[in-house]
Design a protein around this motif. Structure first.
Motif, PDB file in Angstrom:
ATOM      1  N   ALA A  81       1.339  -5.441  -8.460  1.00  0.00           N
ATOM      2  CA  ALA A  81       1.647  -4.526  -9.567  1.00  0.00           C
ATOM      3  C   ALA A  81       2.271  -3.232  -9.067  1.00  0.00           C
ATOM      4  CB  ALA A  81       0.384  -4.231 -10.374  1.00  0.00           C
ATOM      5  N   HIS A  82       2.115  -2.919  -7.773  1.00  0.00           N
ATOM      6  CA  HIS A  82       2.717  -1.716  -7.197  1.00  0.00           C
ATOM      7  C   HIS A  82       4.216  -1.878  -6.965  1.00  0.00           C
ATOM      8  CE1 HIS A  82      -1.185   0.167  -5.331  1.00  0.00           C
ATOM      9  NE2 HIS A  82      -1.340  -0.191  -6.592  1.00  0.00           N
ATOM     10  N   GLU A 104      10.418  -3.324 -10.296  1.00  0.00           N
ATOM     11  CA  GLU A 104      11.536  -4.260 -10.351  1.00  0.00           C
ATOM     12  C   GLU A 104      12.649  -3.805  -9.415  1.00  0.00           C
ATOM     13  OE1 GLU A 104      11.800  -7.318 -12.208  1.00  0.00           O
ATOM     14  OE2 GLU A 104       9.663  -6.866 -12.003  1.00  0.00           O
ATOM     15  N   GLN A 105      12.848  -2.510  -9.307  1.00  0.00           N
ATOM     16  CA  GLN A 105      13.872  -1.977  -8.407  1.00  0.00           C
ATOM     17  C   GLN A 105      13.562  -2.338  -6.962  1.00  0.00           C
ATOM     18  OE1 GLN A 105      14.348   2.280  -8.634  1.00  0.00           O
ATOM     19  NE2 GLN A 105      16.077   2.322  -7.229  1.00  0.00           N
ATOM     20  N   LEU A 106      12.298  -2.207  -6.565  1.00  0.00           N
ATOM     21  CA  LEU A 106      11.904  -2.584  -5.211  1.00  0.00           C
ATOM     22  C   LEU A 106      12.169  -4.072  -4.979  1.00  0.00           C
ATOM     23  CD1 LEU A 106       8.675  -1.546  -3.321  1.00  0.00           C
ATOM     24  CD2 LEU A 106       9.405  -3.918  -3.351  1.00  0.00           C
ATOM     25  N   LEU A 107      11.761  -4.906  -5.928  1.00  0.00           N
ATOM     26  CA  LEU A 107      11.913  -6.348  -5.757  1.00  0.00           C
ATOM     27  C   LEU A 107      13.371  -6.777  -5.767  1.00  0.00           C
ATOM     28  CD1 LEU A 107       8.925  -7.678  -7.893  1.00  0.00           C
ATOM     29  CD2 LEU A 107       9.085  -7.509  -5.400  1.00  0.00           C
ATOM     30  N   MET A 130       0.839  -1.203   0.000  1.00  0.00           N
ATOM     31  CA  MET A 130       0.000   0.000   0.000  1.00  0.00           C
ATOM     32  C   MET A 130       0.872   1.250   0.000  1.00  0.00           C
ATOM     33  SD  MET A 130      -3.522  -0.168   0.337  1.00  0.00           S
ATOM     34  CE  MET A 130      -4.130   1.003   1.555  1.00  0.00           C
ATOM     35  N   GLN A 131       2.134   1.105   0.455  1.00  0.00           N
ATOM     36  CA  GLN A 131       3.054   2.237   0.558  1.00  0.00           C
ATOM     37  C   GLN A 131       4.359   1.895  -0.171  1.00  0.00           C
ATOM     38  OE1 GLN A 131       3.118   4.065   4.608  1.00  0.00           O
ATOM     39  NE2 GLN A 131       1.781   2.372   5.196  1.00  0.00           N
ATOM     40  N   PRO A 132       4.307   1.710  -1.482  1.00  0.00           N
ATOM     41  CA  PRO A 132       5.485   1.204  -2.202  1.00  0.00           C
ATOM     42  C   PRO A 132       6.683   2.138  -2.175  1.00  0.00           C
ATOM     43  CG  PRO A 132       3.775   1.900  -3.747  1.00  0.00           C
ATOM     44  CD  PRO A 132       3.152   1.903  -2.381  1.00  0.00           C
TER      45      PRO A 132
END
Length: 254
Positions: free
Chosen positions: A123-124, A127-130, A94-96
């Motif tokens: 979908a939020h 790729e950088q976050l993951l 909810m807060q990506p």
């Protein structure tokens, strides 16, 4: 900080809404974990044991840099136990932007990271976050769309898509399945979950979590209608049957 400045900071991910945090062992990932519970969730699971985390506005504002400092404080514990940081909720995606900043800060410290998510908002996740996530604890709440809708008020497809995306990119997954008598326990529903999970090459663990009534008092205190008040806990025979359905597909089950 004025309202406008606060809004800008939130959008930039500098400030997030946090419910609480705790230090736990062997629960939310390997080793001793600093588990941070963010506020806000798009699902309305009938068995939610933390209904006080559902609304972002009910959380406390916290700066990403403050959480990273807290992570740094426990570096010796993490190194000694093979632990790290787990961001849960609510629903962390909810807060990506905020989540991404915290994960990046933890990885810069060399800390193992995990997120606990339903996958509905997958979908939020950029790729950088993951790239900054070592482990995803994914809650697969049903294998059948109609049961998922009944259980969560939402659609199943986004979770399925997110799990496949994680597997395709090589991200380790631990699957969690909450076993609720009369809701998620139908053999065909469990088979659907197990078939899906068996198709994800990076799943290393499945946790079958028997339903309990520990969250009931929170619902009542919040003035919310709790529909599962008469639902019994899952008995040993039912738990064994469901774990067996996962094991039959070669999965490691707890």
């Amino acid at each position: 900080m004025g309202h406008t400045e606060h809004v800008v900071a939130v959008r930039a991910g500098e400030i997030g809404s946090m419910h609480s945090w705790e230090l736990v062992t062997a629960v939310d990932g390997p080793g001793t974990r600093l588990t941070v519970f963010l506020a806000g969730c798009p699902l309305r699971c009938l068995y939610c044991h933390n209904p006080d985390t559902l609304k972002m506005k009910d959380g406390e504002p916290v700066r990403a840099e403050e959480l990273v400092r807290r992570v740094r404080r426990y570096l010796p514990v993490f190194r000694a136990t093979g632990g790290g940081l787990t961001v849960s909720g609510g629903e962390p995606l909810m807060q990506p932007a905020f989540l991404g900043r915290v994960l990046r800060g933890a990885k810069e410290l060399g800390v193992h990271t995990a997120i606990d998510t339903s996958g509905f908002l997958g979908a939020h996740a950029s790729e950088q976050l993951l790239d900054d996530v070592d482990l995803v604890l994914m809650d697969v709440k049903s294998g059948q769309p109609e049961t998922y809708q009944r259980t969560t008020g939402r659609q199943l497809r986004p979770t399925l898509d997110f799990g496949r995306r994680l597997a395709d990119r090589g991200t380790e997954i631990w699957v969690r399945f909450v076993l609720v008598p009369g809701l998620t326990d139908a053999p065909e529903n469990v088979d659907a979950v197990a078939d899906y999970v068996a198709g994800l090459a990076t799943v290393t663990r499945v946790e079958v979590l028997p339903f309990h009534q520990m969250g009931r008092d929170k619902w009542e205190r919040l003035g919310m209608t709790y529909e599962l008040g008469d639902t019994p806990p899952a008995g040993p025979e039912l738990v064994d049957r469901v774990r067996g359905q996962f094991r039959d597909r070669g999965l490691t089950v707890y």
